[in-house]
Design a protein around this motif. Structure first.
Motif, mmCIF file in Angstrom:
data_model
loop_
_atom_site.group_PDB
_atom_site.id
_atom_site.type_symbol
_atom_site.label_atom_id
_atom_site.label_comp_id
_atom_site.label_asym_id
_atom_site.label_seq_id
_atom_site.Cartn_x
_atom_site.Cartn_y
_atom_site.Cartn_z
ATOM 1 N N ASN A 187 0.829 -1.214 0.000
ATOM 2 C CA ASN A 187 0.000 0.000 0.000
ATOM 3 C C ASN A 187 0.859 1.258 0.000
ATOM 4 O OD1 ASN A 187 -2.107 -1.742 0.019
ATOM 5 N ND2 ASN A 187 -2.704 -1.393 2.157
ATOM 6 N N GLU A 188 2.000 1.176 0.692
ATOM 7 C CA GLU A 188 2.915 2.331 0.662
ATOM 8 C C GLU A 188 3.489 2.528 -0.738
ATOM 9 O OE1 GLU A 188 5.810 1.853 3.782
ATOM 10 O OE2 GLU A 188 4.159 1.775 5.237
ATOM 11 N N THR A 189 3.780 1.392 -1.400
ATOM 12 C CA THR A 189 4.282 1.483 -2.788
ATOM 13 C C THR A 189 3.249 2.171 -3.670
ATOM 14 O OG1 THR A 189 5.475 -0.582 -2.483
ATOM 15 C CG2 THR A 189 5.077 0.069 -4.751
ATOM 16 N N ILE A 190 1.992 1.758 -3.549
ATOM 17 C CA ILE A 190 0.930 2.363 -4.363
ATOM 18 C C ILE A 190 0.834 3.854 -4.041
ATOM 19 C CG2 ILE A 190 -1.553 2.375 -4.828
ATOM 20 C CD1 ILE A 190 -1.620 -0.606 -4.082
ATOM 21 N N ALA A 191 0.824 4.176 -2.723
ATOM 22 C CA ALA A 191 0.648 5.566 -2.305
ATOM 23 C C ALA A 191 1.797 6.439 -2.816
ATOM 24 C CB ALA A 191 0.554 5.648 -0.791
ATOM 25 N N ARG A 192 3.036 5.890 -2.813
ATOM 26 C CA ARG A 192 4.173 6.685 -3.270
ATOM 27 C C ARG A 192 4.014 7.013 -4.755
ATOM 28 N NH1 ARG A 192 8.264 3.424 -2.767
ATOM 29 N NH2 ARG A 192 8.267 3.662 -0.511
ATOM 30 N N ARG A 193 3.600 6.024 -5.533
ATOM 31 C CA ARG A 193 3.490 6.250 -6.984
ATOM 32 C C ARG A 193 2.383 7.251 -7.308
ATOM 33 N NH1 ARG A 193 5.607 0.713 -9.762
ATOM 34 N NH2 ARG A 193 7.102 0.287 -8.119
ATOM 35 N N ILE A 230 2.009 2.025 -13.723
ATOM 36 C CA ILE A 230 3.001 3.027 -13.287
ATOM 37 C C ILE A 230 4.296 2.332 -12.897
ATOM 38 C CG2 ILE A 230 3.515 4.894 -11.670
ATOM 39 C CD1 ILE A 230 0.616 5.304 -11.154
ATOM 40 N N GLY A 231 5.403 2.833 -13.433
ATOM 41 C CA GLY A 231 6.714 2.333 -13.045
ATOM 42 C C GLY A 231 7.425 3.364 -12.189
ATOM 43 N N TYR A 232 8.297 2.883 -11.309
ATOM 44 C CA TYR A 232 9.006 3.811 -10.416
ATOM 45 C C TYR A 232 10.367 3.235 -10.088
ATOM 46 C CZ TYR A 232 9.865 6.689 -6.267
ATOM 47 O OH TYR A 232 10.408 7.567 -5.357
ATOM 48 N N ALA A 233 11.397 4.077 -10.081
ATOM 49 C CA ALA A 233 12.727 3.624 -9.656
ATOM 50 C C ALA A 233 13.440 4.786 -8.989
ATOM 51 C CB ALA A 233 13.532 3.143 -10.863
ATOM 52 N N SER A 234 14.316 4.477 -8.035
ATOM 53 C CA SER A 234 15.082 5.571 -7.432
ATOM 54 C C SER A 234 16.551 5.180 -7.311
ATOM 55 C CB SER A 234 14.493 5.954 -6.077
ATOM 56 O OG SER A 234 14.801 4.991 -5.124
ATOM 57 N N THR A 235 17.397 6.193 -7.347
ATOM 58 C CA THR A 235 18.834 5.989 -7.277
ATOM 59 C C THR A 235 19.374 6.795 -6.106
ATOM 60 O OG1 THR A 235 18.825 5.929 -9.686
ATOM 61 C CG2 THR A 235 20.972 6.211 -8.648
ATOM 62 N N PRO A 236 20.081 6.151 -5.160
ATOM 63 C CA PRO A 236 20.633 6.948 -4.048
ATOM 64 C C PRO A 236 21.729 7.887 -4.540
ATOM 65 C CG PRO A 236 21.188 4.600 -3.832
ATOM 66 C CD PRO A 236 20.406 4.735 -5.084
ATOM 67 N N LEU A 237 21.817 9.064 -3.945
ATOM 68 C CA LEU A 237 22.843 10.030 -4.348
ATOM 69 C C LEU A 237 23.921 10.081 -3.272
ATOM 70 C CD1 LEU A 237 20.317 12.766 -5.432
ATOM 71 C CD2 LEU A 237 21.822 11.518 -6.987
ATOM 72 N N ASP A 238 25.129 10.311 -3.725
ATOM 73 C CA ASP A 238 26.243 10.356 -2.785
ATOM 74 C C ASP A 238 26.408 11.794 -2.308
ATOM 75 O OD1 ASP A 238 28.506 10.225 -1.392
ATOM 76 O OD2 ASP A 238 29.792 9.541 -3.040
ATOM 77 N N VAL A 287 6.742 10.950 -18.195
ATOM 78 C CA VAL A 287 7.904 10.731 -17.325
ATOM 79 C C VAL A 287 8.010 11.893 -16.343
ATOM 80 C CG1 VAL A 287 10.411 10.403 -17.262
ATOM 81 C CG2 VAL A 287 9.140 9.840 -19.328
ATOM 82 N N VAL A 288 8.171 11.579 -15.059
ATOM 83 C CA VAL A 288 8.406 12.628 -14.060
ATOM 84 C C VAL A 288 9.692 12.264 -13.326
ATOM 85 C CG1 VAL A 288 7.485 13.872 -12.072
ATOM 86 C CG2 VAL A 288 5.906 12.768 -13.668
ATOM 87 N N VAL A 289 10.636 13.207 -13.286
ATOM 88 C CA VAL A 289 11.884 12.931 -12.573
ATOM 89 C C VAL A 289 11.955 13.846 -11.357
ATOM 90 C CG1 VAL A 289 14.396 12.848 -12.741
ATOM 91 C CG2 VAL A 289 13.004 12.260 -14.723
ATOM 92 N N LEU A 330 17.452 10.285 -6.316
ATOM 93 C CA LEU A 330 16.906 10.753 -7.589
ATOM 94 C C LEU A 330 15.872 9.700 -7.967
ATOM 95 C CD1 LEU A 330 17.598 12.763 -10.087
ATOM 96 C CD2 LEU A 330 18.398 10.643 -11.108
ATOM 97 N N ALA A 331 14.655 10.116 -8.324
ATOM 98 C CA ALA A 331 13.624 9.114 -8.634
ATOM 99 C C ALA A 331 12.964 9.426 -9.969
ATOM 100 C CB ALA A 331 12.581 9.094 -7.528
ATOM 101 N N ALA A 332 12.517 8.373 -10.642
ATOM 102 C CA ALA A 332 11.785 8.566 -11.900
ATOM 103 C C ALA A 332 10.477 7.799 -11.815
ATOM 104 C CB ALA A 332 12.611 8.057 -13.079
ATOM 105 N N LEU A 333 9.417 8.450 -12.265
ATOM 106 C CA LEU A 333 8.114 7.793 -12.338
ATOM 107 C C LEU A 333 7.685 7.802 -13.803
ATOM 108 C CD1 LEU A 333 5.101 7.983 -10.087
ATOM 109 C CD2 LEU A 333 4.777 8.724 -12.436
ATOM 110 N N VAL A 334 7.215 6.655 -14.261
ATOM 111 C CA VAL A 334 6.763 6.571 -15.655
ATOM 112 C C VAL A 334 5.312 6.103 -15.650
ATOM 113 C CG1 VAL A 334 7.093 5.380 -17.852
ATOM 114 C CG2 VAL A 334 9.077 6.093 -16.530
#
Ligand SMILES: Nc1nc2c(ncn2[C@@H]2O[C@H](COP(=O)(O)OP(=O)(O)OP(=O)(O)O)[C@@H](O)[C@H]2O)c(=O)[nH]1
Length: 382
Positions: A187-193, A230-238, A287-289, A330-334
């Motif tokens: 449910n958190e995954t759905i809510a985040r997207r 909906i697809g979603y991915a995130s990349t940690p930043l240093d 696409v939303v970044v 950094l996250a991308a939503l498609v």
């Protein structure tokens, strides 16, 4: 995009709660109001975020607050009988602020599965704003009744909503996870997207370079009864690499920033979709970044969009950015609109046909009278 959430059934209510929690944590106002409808009193009492005055018990005369027992015809009937009460609750929402309605339900049970199409169709009859559905599909191992319910309901929801976002529980449950723990994470995954998608255009500080308007989301979802994923991915930043503990400015690190953005967009579109599907089976995309402003390479977003145009074979791909100060990702939503085919949809179609053949056996196993599962009139999917 500002939405009014109408949650139907247990899964619907819990997802509405998760959306309201996400909204509170993100501090961006995108849920104008949320209403929860159920035939089970205990489910309504168990909600934490939907205001008590916005919870509507339907079918009280017939099922005495005990739910629809995974009978989606009963769920539909109870929603039809008490539609006046649902309408009153929706009428109390300040709809002048609403860009779209979102009717949320699990499609495998009785109340949400049967009630969501009835309620979506009633809201659509009355209001001009688009009515989107968010339907949760049962995991494969949930059994024939859930599959049959989802197959029947999906056909009806798709017909009665402007577009239907699908979330496959089976594609997101982790092995060994308890059902309750699994649902709350899912449910958190759905809510985040949904949250990222809707709040992107509402945040004003910092200002986006290219805003994601409500109209862009609505046009990507479409208004002619399509399916969306909906697809979603995130990349940690240093954080340590930049000056003063911040990130390196894009100018200093342009190539890396660009590649990082496009790689994140590709990961969002290729894995981890709410409804896994092939990109070539998609008619439109957005696409939303999001991330710290200095990491949002415009060229990276444009390259990501160009890649998606090629992968989907459609020129109808929109893009935008969502700068956030307090994040180290950094996250991308498609958003994929107009999904014409997906393996899970094919499976549901086949399972529904099979379930029809085995109706008597299913009813016997579930200790129900065969009449409850009389599937005469079950339309083929789509
Ligand atoms: N993602 C998610 N799925 C859920 C959750 N709760 C139940 N489900 C799924 O939703 C389907 C059952 O729907 P429910 O919402 O529990 O049932 P209901 O609509 O309240 O209908 P009845 O209980 O039959 O009256 C099943 O496929 C479950 O796997 C939840 O919190 N999150």
């Amino acid at each position: 995009m500002r939405i009014a959430v109408v949650a139907v059934g247990q899964a619907g209510g819990k997802i509405a709660d998760a959306l309201l929690r996400y909204e509170r944590d993100s501090e961006v106002d995108f849920v104008v109001d949320a209403v929860a409808v159920n035939t089970a009193r205990a489910d309504l009492l168990g909600l934490r975020e939907v205001p008590p005055g916005n919870r509507v018990l339907i079918g009280g005369d017939r099922v005495k607050g005990h739910g629809a027992g995974a009978d989606n015809e009963l769920g539909a009937e109870l929603a039809r009988d008490d539609i006046g009460e649902v309408r009153d609750a929706v009428d109390a929402i300040p709809t002048s602020d609403v860009d779209a309605f979102l009717v949320v339900a699990g499609l495998g049970g009785g109340t949400g599965s049967g009630g969501a199409p009835v309620i979506a169709s009633e809201i659509r009859r009355i209001y001009e704003e688009p009515v989107f559905a968010l339907g949760v599909l049962p995991a494969r191992d949930e059994g024939g009744i859930y599959t049959l319910n989802a197959a029947r309901s999906l056909k009806t929801v798709v017909d009665h909503a402007d577009a239907t976002l699908l979330f496959d529980n089976g594609a997101h449950r982790e092995t060994g996870e308890s059902l309750a723990g699994g649902y709350s994470r899912v449910n958190e995954t759905i809510a985040r997207r949904i949250g990222v998608l809707c709040s992107a255009g509402e945040a004003t500080d910092p200002t986006p370079e290219k805003v994601v308007d409500a109209s862009e989301i609505i046009n990507t979802l479409g208004r002619s009864g399509g399916v969306a994923s909906i697809g979603y991915a995130s990349t940690p930043l240093d954080r340590k690499r930049g000056l003063f503990g911040g990130f390196k400015p894009v100018s200093e690190d342009a190539l890396e920033s660009t590649t990082r953005v496009t790689a994140t967009v590709r990961r969002a579109a290729l894995g981890n979709l709410t409804l896994p599907c092939e990109l070539r089976d998609v008619e439109r995309a957005l696409v939303v970044v999001s991330g710290p402003p200095e990491t949002l390479s415009r060229k990276g977003v444009e390259d990501g969009r160009a890649w998606l145009e090629e992968a989907t074979g459609t020129p109808e791909v929109r893009d935008g950015d969502y700068p956030l100060r307090d994040t180290d990702h950094l996250a991308a939503l498609v958003l994929l609109g107009g999904v014409t085919e997906a393996p899970r949809l094919r499976e549901l179609r086949a399972a529904a046909v099979e379930a029809q053949r085995n109706v008597a056996a299913i009813a016997e196993r579930a200790n129900l009278s065969a009449g409850v599962w009389d599937t005469e009139g079950l339309d083929p999917l789509f």
